[in-house]
Design a protein around this motif. Structure first.
Motif, short mmCIF file in Angstrom:
data_model
loop_
_atom_site.label_atom_id
_atom_site.label_comp_id
_atom_site.label_asym_id
_atom_site.label_seq_id
_atom_site.Cartn_x
_atom_site.Cartn_y
_atom_site.Cartn_z
N LYS A 149 0.83 -1.21 0.00
CA LYS A 149 0.00 0.00 0.00
C LYS A 149 0.87 1.26 0.00
N ALA A 150 1.94 1.23 0.79
CA ALA A 150 2.83 2.40 0.91
C ALA A 150 3.51 2.72 -0.42
N LEU A 151 3.84 1.70 -1.20
CA LEU A 151 4.47 1.95 -2.50
C LEU A 151 3.54 2.75 -3.41
N GLN A 152 2.24 2.64 -3.18
CA GLN A 152 1.26 3.41 -3.96
C GLN A 152 1.06 4.81 -3.39
N SER A 153 1.05 4.94 -2.06
CA SER A 153 0.73 6.23 -1.45
C SER A 153 1.92 7.19 -1.36
N ILE A 154 3.10 6.70 -1.11
CA ILE A 154 4.26 7.59 -0.89
C ILE A 154 4.53 8.51 -2.08
N PRO A 155 4.53 8.01 -3.33
CA PRO A 155 4.78 8.92 -4.46
C PRO A 155 3.73 10.02 -4.61
N LYS A 156 2.56 9.86 -3.99
CA LYS A 156 1.49 10.84 -4.10
C LYS A 156 1.57 11.92 -3.01
N VAL A 157 2.47 11.76 -2.04
CA VAL A 157 2.57 12.73 -0.95
C VAL A 157 3.17 14.02 -1.51
N ARG A 158 2.45 15.12 -1.31
CA ARG A 158 2.90 16.44 -1.80
C ARG A 158 4.21 16.85 -1.15
N LEU A 159 5.04 17.51 -1.93
CA LEU A 159 6.23 18.12 -1.36
C LEU A 159 5.81 19.30 -0.49
N PRO A 160 6.47 19.50 0.64
CA PRO A 160 6.11 20.65 1.48
C PRO A 160 6.43 21.97 0.77
N ASP A 161 5.67 23.00 1.12
CA ASP A 161 5.91 24.34 0.59
C ASP A 161 7.01 25.05 1.34
N THR A 162 7.34 24.54 2.54
CA THR A 162 8.32 25.20 3.39
C THR A 162 9.20 24.17 4.10
N ASP A 163 10.33 24.63 4.53
CA ASP A 163 11.25 23.87 5.38
C ASP A 163 10.83 24.14 6.83
N PRO A 164 10.72 23.13 7.69
CA PRO A 164 10.24 23.38 9.06
C PRO A 164 11.19 24.22 9.90
N VAL A 165 12.46 24.31 9.51
CA VAL A 165 13.45 25.09 10.26
C VAL A 165 13.64 26.48 9.66
N PHE A 166 13.71 26.57 8.32
CA PHE A 166 14.05 27.83 7.66
C PHE A 166 12.96 28.40 6.75
N GLY A 167 11.79 27.81 6.74
CA GLY A 167 10.69 28.38 5.98
C GLY A 167 10.81 28.25 4.48
N LYS A 168 10.32 29.27 3.76
CA LYS A 168 10.23 29.22 2.30
C LYS A 168 11.57 29.20 1.59
N ASP A 169 12.64 29.63 2.25
CA ASP A 169 13.96 29.64 1.62
C ASP A 169 14.87 28.54 2.12
N GLY A 170 14.32 27.57 2.86
CA GLY A 170 15.14 26.53 3.45
C GLY A 170 15.67 25.51 2.46
N PRO A 171 16.71 24.80 2.84
CA PRO A 171 17.35 23.81 1.97
C PRO A 171 16.43 22.67 1.54
N LEU A 172 15.43 22.34 2.34
CA LEU A 172 14.53 21.25 1.99
C LEU A 172 13.95 21.45 0.59
N LEU A 173 13.65 22.68 0.23
CA LEU A 173 12.98 22.94 -1.04
C LEU A 173 13.86 22.62 -2.25
N ARG A 174 15.16 22.69 -2.11
CA ARG A 174 16.03 22.33 -3.23
C ARG A 174 16.54 20.88 -3.11
N LEU A 175 16.56 20.34 -1.89
CA LEU A 175 17.07 18.98 -1.67
C LEU A 175 16.02 17.90 -1.89
N TRP A 176 14.75 18.26 -1.70
CA TRP A 176 13.67 17.31 -1.93
C TRP A 176 12.99 17.66 -3.24
N GLN A 177 13.17 16.83 -4.22
CA GLN A 177 12.50 17.00 -5.50
C GLN A 177 12.07 15.65 -6.01
N LYS A 178 10.91 15.63 -6.64
CA LYS A 178 10.41 14.34 -7.17
C LYS A 178 10.95 14.11 -8.54
#
Length: 174
Positions: A145-174
């Motif tokens: 079931k997880a193999l089906q649901s995980i690819p559908k999880v939206r990427l976050p709009d913000t990094d929980p530590v640094f907000g809209k300009d945080g590294p998560l936004l460039r490091l996490w890409q589908k």
């Protein structure tokens, strides 16, 4: 209060799919000593940081002592007190020590379990807007079931530590 962005670079940890815990091709981000929590109320400090950066549904507790993952949502874990040794990625993953001020950001599907925690260990969990968190144990049926649901999880709009300009936004890409 988080520290200056140029002082904190996340450590990246990647884990392979082990056949029961899918993990995620995107890396776990580990911000060491990312939150200044000396004095005051460290739990509230971390909750406020996550909230201002758009991560909510927060909770205060520990980390389960059994393998689990979240197949419908990403998760941020901020350590307010104590220390813990957490095994990320399943049995063949990596044990990482978490201390006060550390923040781990787990992409959906990343296995984790607490191996050891000090008596005063306290972590704050939070999630980006979207699906509700569900605890998923590693079973063959849950894995399929997880193999089906995980690819559908939206990427976050913000990094929980640094907000809209945080590294998560460039490091996490589908």
């Amino acid at each position: 209060m988080s520290l200056a962005r140029d002082q904190i670079k996340p450590q990246l940890h990647r884990f392979d799919d082990d056949g029961l815990i899918p993990n995620n091709p995107m890396p776990l981000l580990l911000y060491k000593r990312a939150v200044e929590i000396a004095g005051g109320d460290p739990e509230q400090t971390i909750e406020d940081l996550f909230e201002v950066n758009g991560w909510g549904d927060s909770w205060r507790n520990g980390i389960y002592d059994y393998h689990h993952y979240h197949a419908t949502v990403h998760e941020a874990l901020g350590v307010a007190r104590g220390r813990a040794l957490v095994l990320f990625g399943g049995e063949q993953g990596e044990a990482i020590e978490l201390r006060p001020g550390d923040v781990a950001v787990l992409p959906a599907g990343t296995g984790h379990k607490c191996v050891f925690a000090s008596h005063d260990f306290r972590v704050i969990g939070a999630y980006p807007p979207g699906a509700t968190m569900q605890v998923t144990r590693p079973t063959p049926d849950n894995y399929r079931k997880a193999l089906q649901s995980i690819p559908k999880v939206r990427l976050p709009d913000t990094d929980p530590v640094f907000g809209k300009d945080g590294p998560l936004l460039r490091l996490w890409q589908k």
